[in-house]
Structures are given as C-alpha cells and as structure tokens.
Design an enzyme around this catalytic site. Structure first.
Site, mmCIF file in Angstrom:
data_model
loop_
_atom_site.group_PDB
_atom_site.id
_atom_site.type_symbol
_atom_site.label_atom_id
_atom_site.label_comp_id
_atom_site.label_asym_id
_atom_site.label_seq_id
_atom_site.Cartn_x
_atom_site.Cartn_y
_atom_site.Cartn_z
ATOM 1 N N ASN A 39 -6.795 -4.908 -6.812
ATOM 2 C CA ASN A 39 -7.061 -4.239 -5.529
ATOM 3 C C ASN A 39 -8.345 -3.422 -5.535
ATOM 4 O O ASN A 39 -8.539 -2.561 -4.676
ATOM 5 C CB ASN A 39 -5.897 -3.314 -5.166
ATOM 6 N N HIS A 125 5.810 -3.009 3.370
ATOM 7 C CA HIS A 125 5.821 -2.914 1.911
ATOM 8 C C HIS A 125 7.148 -2.332 1.417
ATOM 9 O O HIS A 125 7.811 -1.571 2.127
ATOM 10 C CB HIS A 125 4.660 -2.029 1.452
ATOM 11 N N GLU A 167 2.341 -1.177 8.437
ATOM 12 C CA GLU A 167 1.098 -1.156 7.681
ATOM 13 C C GLU A 167 -0.042 -1.428 8.657
ATOM 14 O O GLU A 167 0.186 -1.903 9.767
ATOM 15 C CB GLU A 167 1.114 -2.218 6.580
ATOM 16 N N SER A 171 0.034 -6.174 3.082
ATOM 17 C CA SER A 171 -0.337 -6.348 1.687
ATOM 18 C C SER A 171 -0.186 -7.767 1.169
ATOM 19 O O SER A 171 -0.811 -8.118 0.164
ATOM 20 C CB SER A 171 0.497 -5.405 0.808
ATOM 21 N N ASP A 196 0.796 2.850 7.129
ATOM 22 C CA ASP A 196 0.334 2.729 5.746
ATOM 23 C C ASP A 196 -1.027 2.021 5.792
ATOM 24 O O ASP A 196 -1.112 0.829 6.041
ATOM 25 C CB ASP A 196 1.347 1.914 4.943
ATOM 26 N N HIS A 199 -4.518 -0.815 2.516
ATOM 27 C CA HIS A 199 -5.421 -1.951 2.332
ATOM 28 C C HIS A 199 -6.584 -1.955 3.319
ATOM 29 O O HIS A 199 -7.349 -2.919 3.352
ATOM 30 C CB HIS A 199 -4.635 -3.253 2.433
ATOM 31 N N LYS A 231 -6.761 1.418 -4.571
ATOM 32 C CA LYS A 231 -7.300 0.149 -4.072
ATOM 33 C C LYS A 231 -8.813 0.273 -3.912
ATOM 34 O O LYS A 231 -9.535 0.184 -4.890
ATOM 35 C CB LYS A 231 -6.554 -0.252 -2.813
#
Length: 378
Positions: A39, A125, A167, A171, A196, A199, A231
């Site tokens: 990541n 997630h 998210e 992910s 979230d 990413h 990440k």
C-alpha cells in the site's frame, strides 16, 4: 491431541479443500521483488526524508512510546502530527491511534453513543464491520455504493438517529463511493456519515487531502473521517478526524485509544515527514494516474475485465481461489508481488488479484511486472 485442537485441525482441512489456506512469507530487507501488492502508493516508506524524520525521533524518544496516550505515550510529536493531519484534511481536529483498525472500531463505537442505527455498505472493510458488531447497535447492510438504497433504509426507520458507514475508495476493487450523493441523503435525514478515507488520502483531492475533500465534504460537522498512516504515508497508525467535541469524547471513552500503547514516536516522526512530502507530491500523483491508464490498457488488451481505478487499487478477477493463489505464486516466482484476495476478504465471494500502484517502482520494472501478470494468468 486435545479435542479443541482436533476441531481446529478439521477446520484447517476444510479451508485447505476450499483453497483458503493462508501463509506468512517473511521478506528480507534486501527484497528485489517488484511491489504491486503493498500500500506504499506514493513510494514514501523508504524516502530519505521519511527515514531521517523517523531516526531523529528514535534518537530523541527511544524505541517505544512507553505507555498509552493518557499515561506516558503522548508526545509533542503526536500533537504536531494531529495538527498537521487536521489542517491537511480540512478537519477541525484529529486523533492518532496505533492502527487504522483500532481507529475504525473507535469511530463506530464512539458514534453509536449518539446513534441507534447503523447503515453499512456491503463492501466495507473488516475493521468497520467489526466496529459495527462490537458496538452492539442494530446494523443494516446497504447495497454497495447505492445512495438510493441507503435513503430507503433510513426512510424505513423514521425517528432513529442513524450512522451511515462507507469507505471512500474501497480496499478490494478500488472503486469510488458516491460521497456527495451519500451526504445529500444523510444530511436530509439527520444522519451522520462516517468515511474510511484510507485508500484515498495522498491520492485524491486538493494536495492529496483525500476523497472526502475531493467530494467537497471536508470539515462538515456531520462527516467523520478515518484514515490510516500505513498507505500513502508509508508508516503505521490510524487517525480519526472530525469535530473537537467528538475527539474529546474519544479521549474520554474510546477503549481502543485509552487502553492501547501509543504509536511509537519514531513512526510519528517519519509520518510527519511523509505528510509534508505528500502534500506537495502532485508529480507522484500524476505518475500514478498515468500508470493506472497503462495498466488498464495492457490488461484490457490481454482480455481481462478491468475497471479504471479511482485511486491506486485495481482488481483482476480469477477463476477461483486455487487459480488466484497459483497466479499470485507464479508472479512471485518471477519477481513480481501481487495481492491475492479470496473469500472472506472478498465481499462478493469472487477471487481476484489485487494490484496496487507504487510511485516508487521504476518505469521499466512496472512495465515488466505487467508482462509477468499477463503471462502467468491461469
């Protein structure tokens, strides 16, 4: 053998038959594999300034934080990082945790103090799912990336204060949530939105401020954001960003904050340096965008069904879990690391390779890696 160990052996056998056995593969420091599995999107984990920042705080504070944040674990470095992250993300306040997993659990549990219903995206997630379970609050799973579906669930529960959990960039497949539309749904119904942004931070938004900032939602008092520092920033740890009243509530009541040893200052120092680099890393973000187009073009031409990634995560479907494992192993044997995602890590039950972009990988190595992935396909 004891009965409970026999039971574990039987479960392990069942997993093996289903192709779901997992293995740890320790890697040496001198690892020459092309990394399309990790990541480290901006390639900052080994950046000289990041290493120097970490070393400086290692020398100043020693190896560990020596206690929880409320005992001895809070340092000036932690406070400075929280200030930097809040300013970057456009949030009023931020709180650093020792991992993103613990931050997500704390965020969900903390918000359910004032919410009596959770609406959770079907592809969320595991850390968010566990937070919902641990909270004990009634949770309804919403169809993936479906604002209308979320609206229907909220409308079916009038009078309840709800928390919608999603998210920003997912992910597994790397697709982008319709955050602006989701917020229109939640704000119209008095619900809170928890995002979230793990990413997306460092990749999307102005100066890489994340998916929430890109959607124009940064700093709103009904939007709470979690991110990881492992990440794009190449370090470790997690963050919750939101209104100062909520941060105060977490400091007073958040079990995964109160009872956990703090993130080591050396990690904090390295991440602080990474934040400074990431904010000015438009060149690295442009490189990732170019490579995303390159990988889609190469794999599509080879006959794979791939979708252009929203950030730096892309998945390639595999015929099944055994095929995915063999594909990833063949790539690894030829010097290319790729992610292998199988149930239960895949919410739809479909196995796939997960490919991640890394600005630190040289151009020639990246092109070679794409060739290897195609040539090793089952």
């Amino acid at each position: 053998m004891s009965g409970w160990l026999d039971a574990l052996e039987r479960l392990a056998g069942s997993r093996a038959k289903a192709g779901l056995t997992r293995q740890l593969r320790p890697r040496p420091a001198a690892d020459f594999v092309v990394d399309l599995a990790g990541n480290d999107y901006l390639g900052l984990s080994a950046h000289p300034q990041v290493i120097e920042g970490s070393a400086r705080f290692l020398d100043a504070y020693g190896l560990g934080a020596t206690g929880s944040r409320l005992v001895r674990g809070s340092t000036e470095a932690h406070a400075a990082l929280e200030s930097s992250l809040a300013e970057w993300m456009g949030a009023p306040a931020a709180l650093v945790f020792s991992s993103g997993y613990l931050a997500n659990i704390a965020a969900v549990r903390g918000l359910t103090t004032v919410c009596d219903l959770i609406v959770s995206d079907a592809y969320n997630h595991a850390s968010l799912i566990d937070g919902c379970k641990i909270s004990g609050t009634r949770t309804i799973v919403a169809p993936h990336n479906d604002p209308a579906g979320v609206a229907a669930i909220l409308d079916a529960h009038p009078g309840q204060t709800a928390l919608v959990v999603t998210e920003s960039v997912f992910s597994v497949d790397g697709d982008l949530a319709p955050l602006a539309e989701l917020h229109r749904v939640t704000s119209a119904r008095g619900a809170l939105l928890l995002v979230d942004d793990a990413h997306a931070l460092g990749i999307l938004g102005p100066r890489g401020a994340g998916g929430v900032a890109a959607a124009g939602l940064a700093g709103l008092d009904d939007v709470i954001v979690t991110v990881t520092l492992s990440k794009s920033l190449g370090g470790a740890g997690g963050v919750i960003a939101g209104p100062p009243q909520f941060i105060r509530h977490l400091i007073d009541t958040g079990r995964t904050f109160i009872y956990d040893t703090a993130l080591p200052p050396a990690i904090v120092g390295g991440v602080q340096a990474a934040v400074s680099i990431a904010r000015a890393a438009d060149d690295r973000r442009a490189l990732l965008s170019s490579r995303a187009a390159q990988i889609v073009s190469r794999l599509s031409a080879a006959g794979f069904a791939v979708v252009p990634p929203a950030a730096a995560v892309l998945s390639v479907p595999a015929p099944g879990p055994e095929a995915a494992v063999a594909w990833a192993a063949d790539c690894r044997d030829r010097g290319v690391a790729v992610g292998c995602f199988r149930p239960p890590s895949t919410p739809d039950g479909t196995s796939r390779l997960r490919l991640t972009l890394n600005a630190g990988v040289p151009d020639a190595a990246f092109a070679h890696a794409l060739d290897v992935i195609v040539e090793c396909a089952p």
